[in-house]
Design a protein around this motif. Sequence first.
Motif, PDB file in Angstrom:
ATOM      1  N   MET B   1       0.856  -1.020  -0.331  1.00  0.00           N
ATOM      2  CA  MET B   1       0.135   0.305   0.105  1.00  0.00           C
ATOM      3  C   MET B   1       0.917   1.434   0.233  1.00  0.00           C
ATOM      4  O   MET B   1       1.921   1.434   0.613  1.00  0.00           O
ATOM      5  N   SER B   2       0.442   2.375  -0.750  1.00  0.00           N
ATOM      6  CA  SER B   2       0.867   3.419  -0.304  1.00  0.00           C
ATOM      7  C   SER B   2       0.920   4.021   1.051  1.00  0.00           C
ATOM      8  O   SER B   2      -0.218   4.104   0.988  1.00  0.00           O
ATOM      9  N   THR B   3       2.219   4.859   1.124  1.00  0.00           N
ATOM     10  CA  THR B   3       2.102   5.476   2.228  1.00  0.00           C
ATOM     11  C   THR B   3       1.835   6.783   2.053  1.00  0.00           C
ATOM     12  O   THR B   3       2.750   8.322   2.890  1.00  0.00           O
ATOM     13  N   ALA B   4       1.461   7.508   0.392  1.00  0.00           N
ATOM     14  CA  ALA B   4       2.180   8.989   0.414  1.00  0.00           C
ATOM     15  C   ALA B   4       0.701   9.483   0.697  1.00  0.00           C
ATOM     16  O   ALA B   4      -0.228   9.192   0.844  1.00  0.00           O
ATOM     17  N   VAL B   5       1.537  10.750   1.152  1.00  0.00           N
ATOM     18  CA  VAL B   5       0.795  11.557   2.062  1.00  0.00           C
ATOM     19  C   VAL B   5       1.013  13.150   1.259  1.00  0.00           C
ATOM     20  O   VAL B   5       2.119  13.256   0.522  1.00  0.00           O
ATOM     21  N   ALA B   6      -0.347  13.079   1.305  1.00  0.00           N
ATOM     22  CA  ALA B   6      -0.195  15.133   0.477  1.00  0.00           C
ATOM     23  C   ALA B   6       0.463  15.604   0.893  1.00  0.00           C
ATOM     24  O   ALA B   6      -0.345  16.175   2.112  1.00  0.00           O
ATOM     25  N   HIS B   7       1.878  16.322   0.747  1.00  0.00           N
ATOM     26  CA  HIS B   7       2.525  17.337   0.649  1.00  0.00           C
ATOM     27  C   HIS B   7       2.914  18.613   0.088  1.00  0.00           C
ATOM     28  O   HIS B   7       2.985  17.921  -1.096  1.00  0.00           O
ATOM     29  N   ARG B   8       2.417  19.611   0.626  1.00  0.00           N
ATOM     30  CA  ARG B   8       2.221  20.784   0.375  1.00  0.00           C
ATOM     31  C   ARG B   8       3.992  21.704   0.489  1.00  0.00           C
ATOM     32  O   ARG B   8       4.503  21.457   1.093  1.00  0.00           O
ATOM     33  N   PRO B   9       4.659  22.194  -0.963  1.00  0.00           N
ATOM     34  CA  PRO B   9       6.014  22.457  -0.992  1.00  0.00           C
ATOM     35  C   PRO B   9       5.586  23.642   0.269  1.00  0.00           C
ATOM     36  O   PRO B   9       4.780  24.579   0.275  1.00  0.00           O
ATOM     37  N   VAL B 101       3.846  18.779 -13.521  1.00  0.00           N
ATOM     38  CA  VAL B 101       3.605  17.250 -12.834  1.00  0.00           C
ATOM     39  C   VAL B 101       4.443  17.374 -11.401  1.00  0.00           C
ATOM     40  O   VAL B 101       5.715  16.828 -11.320  1.00  0.00           O
ATOM     41  N   THR B 102       5.255  18.383 -10.662  1.00  0.00           N
ATOM     42  CA  THR B 102       5.964  18.769  -9.297  1.00  0.00           C
ATOM     43  C   THR B 102       5.174  19.516  -8.828  1.00  0.00           C
ATOM     44  O   THR B 102       3.805  19.236  -8.923  1.00  0.00           O
ATOM     45  N   PRO B 103       4.977  18.405  -7.220  1.00  0.00           N
ATOM     46  CA  PRO B 103       4.280  19.205  -6.097  1.00  0.00           C
ATOM     47  C   PRO B 103       4.399  20.765  -6.376  1.00  0.00           C
ATOM     48  O   PRO B 103       3.160  21.160  -5.276  1.00  0.00           O
ATOM     49  N   ALA B 104       4.625  21.760  -6.961  1.00  0.00           N
ATOM     50  CA  ALA B 104       5.238  22.897  -6.945  1.00  0.00           C
ATOM     51  C   ALA B 104       3.471  23.118  -8.134  1.00  0.00           C
ATOM     52  O   ALA B 104       3.393  22.524  -8.797  1.00  0.00           O
ATOM     53  N   SER B 105       2.453  23.601  -7.032  1.00  0.00           N
ATOM     54  CA  SER B 105       1.242  24.511  -8.314  1.00  0.00           C
ATOM     55  C   SER B 105       2.311  25.536  -9.197  1.00  0.00           C
ATOM     56  O   SER B 105       2.559  26.357  -8.426  1.00  0.00           O
TER      57      SER B 105
END
Lengths: 244, 254
Positions: B1-9, B101-105
Amino acid sequence: MSEPAILAEGLHKQYGDTVAVDDISLRVERGETLGILGMNGAGKTTTVELIAGLRAPDRGSVRVLGLDPRRDRGAVRQVLGVQLQHAYLHGALTVVELLELYRSFYPDPRSTEELLELVELTGQRKTRFEKLSGGQQQRLSIALALAGRPQAVILDELTTGLDPRARRRMWAAVESLREETVILVSHAMEEVERLCDRVALIDAGRILASGTPAELVAQSGAPNLDEAFVALTGKELEIEEESA
Amino acid sequence: MSTAVAHRPGLHSWLTLIRCEAKMVVRDTAGLVVPIGLPLLILVMNASAAGDEEITAGRTALDLYILPLVFTIVTATIGIINMPSFLAYYRRSGILRRLAVTPASPAMVLIAQVVVSLIQAILGIALAFAVAVLAFGAHLPVDLGPAVGIVALSIAAMYALGMVVAALAPTPNSAVAIGLVGFFGLGALGGLFGGRDSLPGPLATLGEWLPFGASVEALSNAWAGQPVEAVHLLSLAVSAVLGAGIAAMFFRWD
């Protein structure tokens, strides 16, 4: 059954009257390198753009490490690294400045030195992006895709337009990705044969055949992958042509 | 299972991006000529003639006519010309797509860009004012607070117009062209090429209602210590709100 790293089911995408992707399903296991092979305009780039969540499919679904790339955008961006075809970077920034910038987007990035060594750009660290050669720009682009320690990576036309020496360096960089799941879009047969565990052969938006390179050769009855491609698609693969 | 959490820069990432955008601007020397160089040129060409002639409240023609125009040129060139052309370049070159395609919007890029161009505007205005004071004996506005407020409102209005250009222009090159035409059009009606008094009546009135002329008039009033007319403030506020709304509706990243 373990969950695959990337699962695409029944993807369909149409632009106006043109069907770019017509019912494509893909499954990539963790740690596996899947090659997507096809001619220009076959729908390869649209397929990976749908997987990366850059575009919404008309039908079908995508899961990347169990996440929906459009609904869980923020979380997917943390675990999926993407190298886009024809993407340019801030031209006046140096290699190190760009690496620092892209590293800052992630909570636990690879170190700048590690990335420089991985793509052999240590000597160009102070060079501006616009002054790099095509191959060096491509390599930097790979380094940026790997900056956030992604679990999965999409590489679109990794070596198009590179000279043979630059191409071999790129291959070495991709071969060093042992734990990552990789989708490699290509129209270079030699590249796919060397780097990929499995290959999906795409033509006119559909998957014509998939399997290990050896399986494709066996299935087509051709002596090598080049000939297998011709036998399966009925088309000659253009060699090393710069795609538009 | 993925442990990814939305992390914002985080803040570090914002500061890095702002620093990078600033380097882009500084290294593009030609881009600095218009917002910093052009207003200085207009100032120097007009200042010596206008400097001694007192009009009202100890303020000279330099204070009441030249400086409001120079300040408005700074905000308008940065907002209407530089902003859309930077965005056009980012869009055409695929920089925005790459960041998508990076976490930066891409919105992060936009805001960093605004911060950097604000710094440019403040520098441009500060430089022009310093030269005006030190070399030509210019004075502070009688109503300093309102004058600062009007500059801020003018910046907001010009950025909003620039964003409309960036959002609606069909191609990157047309964004630059529309920005230039828009700047000179608004400028011509707003007193860029000599007082609006020399324009035909209806055009002069129109020019006063449009943001360039409104910014010049409102600043001029604040400098003289006279009440600022509601129509000028309204023009700037409506431009800012309407422009931001239209831009938000039609904006696209690639």
